[in-house]
Design an enzyme around this catalytic site. Sequence first.
Site, short mmCIF file in Angstrom:
data_model
loop_
_atom_site.label_atom_id
_atom_site.label_comp_id
_atom_site.label_asym_id
_atom_site.label_seq_id
_atom_site.Cartn_x
_atom_site.Cartn_y
_atom_site.Cartn_z
N LYS A 1 0.23 0.60 6.87
CA LYS A 1 0.89 -0.70 6.93
C LYS A 1 1.57 -0.93 8.28
O LYS A 1 1.34 -1.93 8.94
CB LYS A 1 1.94 -0.84 5.80
CG LYS A 1 1.33 -0.72 4.41
CD LYS A 1 2.38 -0.86 3.31
CE LYS A 1 3.45 0.21 3.31
NZ LYS A 1 2.97 1.59 3.07
N GLY B 1 0.85 -1.19 0.00
CA GLY B 1 0.00 0.00 0.00
C GLY B 1 0.89 1.24 0.00
O GLY B 1 2.10 1.16 0.25
N LEU B 2 0.25 2.37 -0.26
CA LEU B 2 0.98 3.64 -0.36
C LEU B 2 1.63 4.03 0.96
O LEU B 2 1.25 3.50 2.03
CB LEU B 2 0.00 4.74 -0.76
CG LEU B 2 -0.63 4.61 -2.15
CD1 LEU B 2 -1.81 5.57 -2.29
CD2 LEU B 2 0.42 4.88 -3.23
N SER B 3 2.53 4.98 0.91
CA SER B 3 3.11 5.54 2.14
C SER B 3 1.98 6.19 2.93
O SER B 3 1.16 6.91 2.36
CB SER B 3 4.16 6.57 1.76
OG SER B 3 4.62 7.21 2.92
N GLY B 4 1.92 5.91 4.21
CA GLY B 4 0.86 6.48 5.05
C GLY B 4 -0.45 5.72 4.99
O GLY B 4 -1.45 6.11 5.61
N ALA B 5 -0.47 4.60 4.25
CA ALA B 5 -1.72 3.84 4.13
C ALA B 5 -2.12 3.21 5.46
O ALA B 5 -3.29 3.02 5.75
CB ALA B 5 -1.57 2.76 3.06
N SER C 1 6.14 -1.85 -1.59
CA SER C 1 6.18 -2.86 -2.67
C SER C 1 5.22 -2.51 -3.81
O SER C 1 4.23 -3.20 -4.03
CB SER C 1 5.95 -4.28 -2.15
OG SER C 1 4.93 -4.39 -1.22
P1 ADP Z 1 2.59 3.16 6.30
O1 ADP Z 1 3.35 2.19 7.14
O2 ADP Z 1 1.65 2.48 5.33
O3 ADP Z 1 3.45 4.18 5.63
P2 ADP Z 1 1.75 4.28 8.81
O4 ADP Z 1 1.22 3.11 9.57
O5 ADP Z 1 3.14 4.76 9.11
O6 ADP Z 1 1.60 3.98 7.24
O7 ADP Z 1 0.77 5.54 8.97
C1 ADP Z 1 -0.62 5.42 8.85
C2 ADP Z 1 -1.29 6.58 9.59
O8 ADP Z 1 -2.69 6.50 9.40
C3 ADP Z 1 -1.04 6.55 11.09
O9 ADP Z 1 -0.84 7.88 11.54
C4 ADP Z 1 -2.37 5.99 11.65
O10 ADP Z 1 -2.64 6.45 12.94
C5 ADP Z 1 -3.39 6.54 10.65
N1 ADP Z 1 -4.61 5.72 10.55
C6 ADP Z 1 -5.89 6.19 10.64
N2 ADP Z 1 -6.79 5.19 10.52
C7 ADP Z 1 -6.08 4.06 10.35
C8 ADP Z 1 -6.45 2.70 10.17
N3 ADP Z 1 -7.73 2.29 10.14
N4 ADP Z 1 -5.46 1.79 10.02
C9 ADP Z 1 -4.16 2.18 10.04
N5 ADP Z 1 -3.73 3.45 10.20
C10 ADP Z 1 -4.69 4.39 10.36
#
Ligand code: ADP
Length: 207
Positions: free
Chosen positions: A17, A11-15, A85
């Site tokens: 994961k 998934g995208l950055s900030g998704a 990925s």
């Molecule tokens: P990634 O690892 O995909 O880059 P992160 O986990 O670092 O993403 O960041 C995701 C952000 O989205 C976090 O700040 C988290 O608190 C927020 N968020 C809001 N709702 C959700 C959800 N249902 N599941 C996961 N993250 C969430």
Amino acid sequence: MDEGFTLWFTGLSGAGKSTIANLLVERLREIGRHVELLDGDEIRKNLSSGLGFSKADRDANIRRIAFVAKLLSRNGVIAITAAISPYKEIRDEAREEITNGGRNPNRFVEVYIATPLEVCEQRDVKGLYKKARAGEIEHFTGISDPYEPPEHPEITVSTVGETPEQDVDQILGRLAEMGLLPAQPAGVYSEDEEALVSERLKNLGYL
Ligand code: ADP
């Protein structure tokens, strides 16, 4: 020995994961499973330090993660990978490798964290989207680099309007349906849920 497998997050950055993967690790440890999280940012700091974000470097990074996930999951561990990925072809290659050419099909579970770009950009957890929009970061997935969503992921999680805990419950439920976890793993209730269940049992006179 418990059957190991890989949960391949994409998934995208900030998704979400890392957030979901970290919670999932806790929940799986609570039910006695050995779990290892191969987080994208962490891997880039050690195993893949020196690699950048060109297609070739991204592919090399994913191949390394897949190799480690394979070693872990064939030894009873649940490996959770949480890297963007973005390329479908290389995720499929990871599936091939980890399932041993399809001989152990259950050993690879693709988990699509399907948060739309607009939402990720609005969250902008690490301030990277702002920088990417300003042209300060090149090859930024979703902005100046492609993201190819999975076509047939085993699990899709939307995250929009859901809490990370709800998403984790959804993933655990689906893994149980797939026969990868016991149908009702002991101890997966949260404290609130446990209190509710004891309350009901008390009311029914069982406790
Ligand atoms: P990634 O690892 O995909 O880059 P992160 O986990 O670092 O993403 O960041 C995701 C952000 O989205 C976090 O700040 C988290 O608190 C927020 N968020 C809001 N709702 C959700 C959800 N249902 N599941 C996961 N993250 C969430």
